[in-house]
Design a protein around this motif. Structure first.
Motif, PDB file in Angstrom:
ATOM      1  N   LYS A   2      -0.195 -18.024  -8.419  1.00  0.00           N
ATOM      2  CA  LYS A   2      -0.414 -17.617  -7.039  1.00  0.00           C
ATOM      3  C   LYS A   2      -0.704 -16.124  -6.941  1.00  0.00           C
ATOM      4  N   ARG A   4      -0.059 -12.660  -5.584  1.00  0.00           N
ATOM      5  CA  ARG A   4       1.142 -11.994  -5.055  1.00  0.00           C
ATOM      6  C   ARG A   4       0.726 -10.894  -4.093  1.00  0.00           C
ATOM      7  N   LYS A  19       5.152 -12.910   6.303  1.00  0.00           N
ATOM      8  CA  LYS A  19       5.628 -13.601   5.094  1.00  0.00           C
ATOM      9  C   LYS A  19       5.428 -15.113   5.224  1.00  0.00           C
ATOM     10  N   ASP A  20       5.875 -15.681   6.347  1.00  0.00           N
ATOM     11  CA  ASP A  20       5.736 -17.127   6.567  1.00  0.00           C
ATOM     12  C   ASP A  20       4.272 -17.550   6.595  1.00  0.00           C
ATOM     13  N   GLU A  23       2.740 -17.254   3.042  1.00  0.00           N
ATOM     14  CA  GLU A  23       3.269 -18.314   2.168  1.00  0.00           C
ATOM     15  C   GLU A  23       2.668 -19.667   2.544  1.00  0.00           C
ATOM     16  N   SER A  24       2.446 -19.901   3.843  1.00  0.00           N
ATOM     17  CA  SER A  24       1.830 -21.160   4.259  1.00  0.00           C
ATOM     18  C   SER A  24       0.378 -21.264   3.791  1.00  0.00           C
ATOM     19  N   ASP A  28       2.197 -15.875  -2.866  1.00  0.00           N
ATOM     20  CA  ASP A  28       3.545 -15.455  -3.230  1.00  0.00           C
ATOM     21  C   ASP A  28       3.748 -14.112  -2.530  1.00  0.00           C
ATOM     22  N   VAL A  29       4.777 -13.977  -1.698  1.00  0.00           N
ATOM     23  CA  VAL A  29       4.928 -12.791  -0.863  1.00  0.00           C
ATOM     24  C   VAL A  29       6.240 -12.078  -1.134  1.00  0.00           C
ATOM     25  N   ASP A  31       8.240  -8.858   0.644  1.00  0.00           N
ATOM     26  CA  ASP A  31       8.151  -8.026   1.837  1.00  0.00           C
ATOM     27  C   ASP A  31       9.141  -6.878   1.788  1.00  0.00           C
TER      28      ASP A  31
END
Length: 159
Positions: A2, A4, A19-20, A23-24, A28-29, A31
């Motif tokens: 993924k 980042r 972040k959400d 990620e959706s 890859d996050v 924060d």
């Protein structure tokens, strides 16, 4: 593997939304609430892209971009400014500082994901080009180091 993304945003609600959202979209996050020790954080997390808010207390997004661009190890890290500032002067200033892209809030999730992916593709292309680019040219007794701009004749450096 993924992609980042390192998100630097001081507002907790916006940071959580970013972040959400990312990620959706399959990223890859990591924060952060501030740009404090950003160079260390970049070394620690090894992001493919840096997303930065402009309006942060202490170190602004512009300050952060300048700091990252001055560090030779991180100078080519793709950076996207994500901010509520939408004026032409703001955009031009940040892009001239070294941001690779500028996204104004509110933004469309799929568009932000597409911009991140585009930057990652361009960065990968530059890395591949750098790997195949010759480091030196040799013709007979003459050798030229392309990066250092130094020339040698029979092993002796010329002026």
């Amino acid at each position: 593997m993924k992609t980042r993304v390192l998100v630097v945003e001081d507002e907790a609600d916006i940071r959580r939304i970013l972040k959400d959202l990312l990620e959706s979209q399959g990223f890859d996050v990591v924060d952060l609430a501030s740009g404090h020790a950003i160079l260390h954080q970049i070394e620690l997390h090894r992001p493919d892209v840096l997303l930065v808010d402009q309006m942060m207390p202490g170190m602004t997004g512009s300050d952060l971009i300048s700091l990252v661009r001055k560090d030779a190890r991180q100078a080519s890290l793709p950076i996207i400014m994500v901010t509520g500032l939408s004026g032409e002067e703001d955009k031009v200033r940040v892009l001239n500082l070294g941001a690779d892209d500028y996204v104004t809030k509110p933004f469309l999730p799929k568009e932000l994901a597409a911009r991140i992916n585009a930057l990652v593709r361009r960065a990968a292309t530059r890395e591949i080009a750098a790997e195949v680019e010759p480091q030196e040219l040799i013709r007979g007794d003459i050798r030229i180091e392309l990066r250092s701009h130094r020339a040698f004749v029979r092993g002796d450096e010329t002026q």
